[in-house]
Design a protein around this motif. Structure first.
Motif, PDB file in Angstrom:
ATOM      1  N   LEU B 179       0.832  -1.202   0.000  1.00 58.84           N
ATOM      2  CA  LEU B 179       0.000   0.000   0.000  1.00 58.84           C
ATOM      3  C   LEU B 179       0.864   1.247   0.000  1.00 58.84           C
ATOM      4  O   LEU B 179       0.487   2.281  -0.553  1.00 58.84           O
ATOM      5  CB  LEU B 179      -0.903   0.007   1.230  1.00 58.84           C
ATOM      6  CG  LEU B 179      -2.265  -0.636   1.049  1.00 58.84           C
ATOM      7  CD1 LEU B 179      -3.062  -0.510   2.329  1.00 58.84           C
ATOM      8  CD2 LEU B 179      -3.008   0.026  -0.084  1.00 58.84           C
ATOM      9  N   THR B 180       2.045   1.182   0.636  1.00 59.48           N
ATOM     10  CA  THR B 180       2.906   2.354   0.649  1.00 59.48           C
ATOM     11  C   THR B 180       3.728   2.475  -0.623  1.00 59.48           C
ATOM     12  O   THR B 180       4.170   3.553  -0.969  1.00 59.48           O
ATOM     13  CB  THR B 180       3.853   2.307   1.850  1.00 59.48           C
ATOM     14  OG1 THR B 180       4.659   1.130   1.717  1.00 59.48           O
ATOM     15  CG2 THR B 180       3.084   2.240   3.148  1.00 59.48           C
ATOM     16  N   ILE B 181       3.953   1.352  -1.330  1.00 69.61           N
ATOM     17  CA  ILE B 181       4.805   1.410  -2.524  1.00 69.61           C
ATOM     18  C   ILE B 181       3.965   1.634  -3.782  1.00 69.61           C
ATOM     19  O   ILE B 181       4.202   2.569  -4.546  1.00 69.61           O
ATOM     20  CB  ILE B 181       5.622   0.113  -2.672  1.00 69.61           C
ATOM     21  CG1 ILE B 181       6.496  -0.093  -1.443  1.00 69.61           C
ATOM     22  CG2 ILE B 181       6.492   0.173  -3.907  1.00 69.61           C
ATOM     23  CD1 ILE B 181       7.224  -1.393  -1.444  1.00 69.61           C
ATOM     24  N   ALA B 182       2.989   0.737  -4.014  1.00 70.29           N
ATOM     25  CA  ALA B 182       2.197   0.800  -5.238  1.00 70.29           C
ATOM     26  C   ALA B 182       0.725   0.706  -4.869  1.00 70.29           C
ATOM     27  O   ALA B 182       0.135  -0.362  -4.902  1.00 70.29           O
ATOM     28  CB  ALA B 182       2.581  -0.348  -6.180  1.00 70.29           C
ATOM     29  N   PRO B 183       0.132   1.815  -4.462  1.00 71.27           N
ATOM     30  CA  PRO B 183      -1.191   1.734  -3.837  1.00 71.27           C
ATOM     31  C   PRO B 183      -2.355   1.492  -4.791  1.00 71.27           C
ATOM     32  O   PRO B 183      -3.467   1.292  -4.319  1.00 71.27           O
ATOM     33  CB  PRO B 183      -1.328   3.084  -3.133  1.00 71.27           C
ATOM     34  CG  PRO B 183      -0.371   3.968  -3.794  1.00 71.27           C
ATOM     35  CD  PRO B 183       0.646   3.164  -4.485  1.00 71.27           C
ATOM     36  N   LEU B 184      -2.140   1.481  -6.099  1.00 73.83           N
ATOM     37  CA  LEU B 184      -3.330   1.513  -6.967  1.00 73.83           C
ATOM     38  C   LEU B 184      -3.955   0.137  -7.192  1.00 73.83           C
ATOM     39  O   LEU B 184      -5.005  -0.164  -6.653  1.00 73.83           O
ATOM     40  CB  LEU B 184      -2.969   2.171  -8.301  1.00 73.83           C
ATOM     41  CG  LEU B 184      -4.178   2.526  -9.145  1.00 73.83           C
ATOM     42  CD1 LEU B 184      -5.141   3.373  -8.332  1.00 73.83           C
ATOM     43  CD2 LEU B 184      -3.785   3.238 -10.412  1.00 73.83           C
ATOM     44  N   ILE B 185      -3.335  -0.722  -7.977  1.00 74.55           N
ATOM     45  CA  ILE B 185      -3.957  -1.990  -8.361  1.00 74.55           C
ATOM     46  C   ILE B 185      -3.322  -3.164  -7.650  1.00 74.55           C
ATOM     47  O   ILE B 185      -3.993  -4.114  -7.264  1.00 74.55           O
ATOM     48  CB  ILE B 185      -3.827  -2.214  -9.891  1.00 74.55           C
ATOM     49  CG1 ILE B 185      -4.404  -1.043 -10.646  1.00 74.55           C
ATOM     50  CG2 ILE B 185      -4.504  -3.502 -10.309  1.00 74.55           C
ATOM     51  CD1 ILE B 185      -5.898  -0.988 -10.619  1.00 74.55           C
ATOM     52  N   PHE B 186      -2.014  -3.081  -7.468  1.00 76.93           N
ATOM     53  CA  PHE B 186      -1.251  -4.246  -7.066  1.00 76.93           C
ATOM     54  C   PHE B 186      -1.700  -4.850  -5.743  1.00 76.93           C
ATOM     55  O   PHE B 186      -1.776  -6.078  -5.616  1.00 76.93           O
ATOM     56  CB  PHE B 186       0.229  -3.881  -7.041  1.00 76.93           C
ATOM     57  CG  PHE B 186       1.116  -5.068  -7.231  1.00 76.93           C
ATOM     58  CD1 PHE B 186       0.917  -5.927  -8.302  1.00 76.93           C
ATOM     59  CD2 PHE B 186       2.127  -5.340  -6.336  1.00 76.93           C
ATOM     60  CE1 PHE B 186       1.721  -7.026  -8.475  1.00 76.93           C
ATOM     61  CE2 PHE B 186       2.934  -6.442  -6.516  1.00 76.93           C
ATOM     62  CZ  PHE B 186       2.731  -7.282  -7.582  1.00 76.93           C
ATOM     63  N   PRO B 187      -2.029  -4.044  -4.712  1.00 73.21           N
ATOM     64  CA  PRO B 187      -2.470  -4.653  -3.453  1.00 73.21           C
ATOM     65  C   PRO B 187      -3.686  -5.550  -3.617  1.00 73.21           C
ATOM     66  O   PRO B 187      -3.836  -6.523  -2.877  1.00 73.21           O
ATOM     67  CB  PRO B 187      -2.786  -3.449  -2.570  1.00 73.21           C
ATOM     68  CG  PRO B 187      -1.942  -2.390  -3.091  1.00 73.21           C
ATOM     69  CD  PRO B 187      -1.876  -2.594  -4.560  1.00 73.21           C
ATOM     70  N   VAL B 188      -4.529  -5.233  -4.604  1.00 70.63           N
ATOM     71  CA  VAL B 188      -5.717  -6.066  -4.799  1.00 70.63           C
ATOM     72  C   VAL B 188      -5.316  -7.477  -5.200  1.00 70.63           C
ATOM     73  O   VAL B 188      -5.850  -8.469  -4.691  1.00 70.63           O
ATOM     74  CB  VAL B 188      -6.633  -5.441  -5.869  1.00 70.63           C
ATOM     75  CG1 VAL B 188      -7.826  -6.328  -6.110  1.00 70.63           C
ATOM     76  CG2 VAL B 188      -7.058  -4.069  -5.446  1.00 70.63           C
ATOM     77  N   LEU B 189      -4.309  -7.548  -6.105  1.00 71.26           N
ATOM     78  CA  LEU B 189      -3.844  -8.868  -6.530  1.00 71.26           C
ATOM     79  C   LEU B 189      -3.279  -9.643  -5.350  1.00 71.26           C
ATOM     80  O   LEU B 189      -3.557 -10.828  -5.177  1.00 71.26           O
ATOM     81  CB  LEU B 189      -2.779  -8.718  -7.618  1.00 71.26           C
ATOM     82  CG  LEU B 189      -3.281  -8.076  -8.906  1.00 71.26           C
ATOM     83  CD1 LEU B 189      -2.141  -7.917  -9.893  1.00 71.26           C
ATOM     84  CD2 LEU B 189      -4.365  -8.940  -9.502  1.00 71.26           C
ATOM     85  N   MET B 190      -2.476  -8.944  -4.524  1.00 72.34           N
ATOM     86  CA  MET B 190      -1.911  -9.646  -3.375  1.00 72.34           C
ATOM     87  C   MET B 190      -3.007 -10.058  -2.404  1.00 72.34           C
ATOM     88  O   MET B 190      -2.909 -11.078  -1.739  1.00 72.34           O
ATOM     89  CB  MET B 190      -0.897  -8.754  -2.662  1.00 72.34           C
ATOM     90  CG  MET B 190       0.320  -8.429  -3.486  1.00 72.34           C
ATOM     91  SD  MET B 190       1.073  -9.867  -4.241  1.00 72.34           S
ATOM     92  CE  MET B 190       1.806 -10.642  -2.821  1.00 72.34           C
ATOM     93  N   GLN B 191      -4.059  -9.252  -2.325  1.00 72.78           N
ATOM     94  CA  GLN B 191      -5.187  -9.599  -1.451  1.00 72.78           C
ATOM     95  C   GLN B 191      -5.860 -10.881  -1.935  1.00 72.78           C
ATOM     96  O   GLN B 191      -6.209 -11.754  -1.145  1.00 72.78           O
ATOM     97  CB  GLN B 191      -6.187  -8.443  -1.444  1.00 72.78           C
ATOM     98  CG  GLN B 191      -7.093  -8.420  -0.244  1.00 72.78           C
ATOM     99  CD  GLN B 191      -6.413  -7.759   0.926  1.00 72.78           C
ATOM    100  OE1 GLN B 191      -5.239  -7.426   0.860  1.00 72.78           O
ATOM    101  NE2 GLN B 191      -7.149  -7.578   1.997  1.00 72.78           N
ATOM    102  N   VAL B 192      -6.004 -10.979  -3.275  1.00 72.47           N
ATOM    103  CA  VAL B 192      -6.595 -12.194  -3.847  1.00 72.47           C
ATOM    104  C   VAL B 192      -5.724 -13.397  -3.522  1.00 72.47           C
ATOM    105  O   VAL B 192      -6.202 -14.456  -3.102  1.00 72.47           O
ATOM    106  CB  VAL B 192      -6.768 -12.035  -5.370  1.00 72.47           C
ATOM    107  CG1 VAL B 192      -7.172 -13.346  -5.991  1.00 72.47           C
ATOM    108  CG2 VAL B 192      -7.791 -10.981  -5.666  1.00 72.47           C
ATOM    109  N   LEU B 193      -4.410 -13.208  -3.683  1.00 67.07           N
ATOM    110  CA  LEU B 193      -3.479 -14.282  -3.334  1.00 67.07           C
ATOM    111  C   LEU B 193      -3.601 -14.630  -1.853  1.00 67.07           C
ATOM    112  O   LEU B 193      -3.561 -15.801  -1.467  1.00 67.07           O
ATOM    113  CB  LEU B 193      -2.053 -13.857  -3.667  1.00 67.07           C
ATOM    114  CG  LEU B 193      -0.994 -14.930  -3.453  1.00 67.07           C
ATOM    115  CD1 LEU B 193      -1.194 -16.045  -4.439  1.00 67.07           C
ATOM    116  CD2 LEU B 193       0.385 -14.353  -3.592  1.00 67.07           C
TER     117      LEU B 193
END
Lengths: 92, 238
Positions: B179-193
């Motif tokens: 969330l602090t590095i790439a807050p836009l889309i990427f956290p969603v993918l990690m959340q799915v993982l």
């Protein structure tokens, strides 16, 4: 460098090394296990359920060493007892 | 950043404080108890059944089949314990998609408590199945192995607790760091993982508990096999 910065720097270096060295073994092991399981599934597609279940359980076992390393490195970064000791000595 | 929900104080009342772990565990318990009460209130045995009843039936049937596959025994005795472990861990991990919710399994207290339940349940099932002779397996192959068997028992409990805790906590921390590095889309993918990992870990925890229990209750199987073979022999003779 004073004691505080030595302890901070060493904790971060040690946690990085813990993660880096500790994950090699389990990554190699999991890769081997997955490759073997895939070839087993290719040979006996009927046994897919059993193989997959055993694969999951076995992988969780193999992975646990990497998880230990992760927990240790998290402790070193976020809940380091030496760091807290030094800070409490410096503060009090 | 809160590593575990233990440090998150929800409610402070004098000396009594309610931390996030207990609060979210209560939420999960309330959700599961209330939900299953709501569903099982009007069960139907007809061909038309509600979708929720269908869901519960699929879950329970799946768990019974898994347990039967692993233990080669009637799943009824183990379903209540192993199934509860699986459902509790799965629900508390999957609720991570709700904003503001912190999985209680991301706290070492919860996972240690769950692993202790398994630690206690294994000898209980073993004794109830085989009587006192269960404890003979600790001095096999020889009495010198007693300390090692006990160490093995304790370390596998510890491994179960740390495995679940580490996986769930790593998901939370990775999400927070991203969330602090790439807050836009990427956290969603990690959340799915993270959701996938949460479900797999629940499965693994329950399967491991079942494997340990099955190992503790196993030994009579060769006799049963002999009996079956004799029966078959008798049948073929007769």
């Amino acid at each position: 460098m004073d004691n505080v910065s030595i302890i901070g720097a060493m904790s971060i270096i040690a946690s990085g090394l813990t993660m880096a060295i500790g994950s090699i073994g389990s990554a190699l092991g999991e890769g081997r296990a997955l490759a073997q399981a895939l070839s087993a599934i290719a040979q006996q597609p009927d046994e897919t359920n059993t193989i997959t279940r055993t694969l999951f359980v076995g992988m969780a076992m193999v992975e646990s060493t990497a998880i230990y390393c992760f927990v240790v490195s998290m402790i070193l970064i976020f809940a380091n007892p030496f760091w807290e000791y030094v800070v409490s000595r410096a503060g009090g | 950043m809160h590593i575990t929900p233990d440090t998150l104080i929800i409610f402070q009342w004098g000396p009594v404080s309610l931390n996030g772990t207990i609060f979210f565990t209560w939420c999960v318990m309330a959700l599961m108890v209330f939900g299953s009460w709501l569903i099982t209130r009007k069960l139907s045995t007809e061909t038309h059944l509600s979708q929720w009843q269908n869901l519960i039936e699929v879950l329970v049937t799946g768990m019974r089949d898994e347990i039967r596959d692993i233990s080669n025994q009637d799943p009824g005795r183990y379903l209540s314990f192993v199934g509860t472990l699986f459902l509790f861990i799965a629900v508390s991990n999957l609720l991570g998609i709700v904003p503001g919710y912190k999985p209680p399994t991301g706290s070492f207290s919860t996972t240690a408590a769950l692993a202790l339940c398994v630690f206690v349940a294994v000898p209980l099932y073993g004794v109830s199945q085989k009587g006192i002779s269960y404890f003979k397996q600790y001095i096999e192959p020889s009495a010198f192995m007693l300390p090692f068997n006990i160490i093995g028992e304790i370390s596998r409990t510890f491994a179960m607790a740390v495995r679940l805790f580490g996986n769930i906590m790593s998901g939370t921390i990775i999400a927070a760091i991203l969330l602090t590095i790439a807050p836009l889309i990427f956290p969603v993918l990690m959340q799915v993982l993270g959701l996938l990992i949460g479900l797999i870990q629940a499965y693994i925890f329950a399967i491991l508990a079942m494997v340990y229990i099955a190992a503790a209750t196993r030994v009579q199987r060769p006799k049963e096999k002999e009996g079956r073979q004799n029966e078959k022999g008798n049948l073929s003779n007769g």
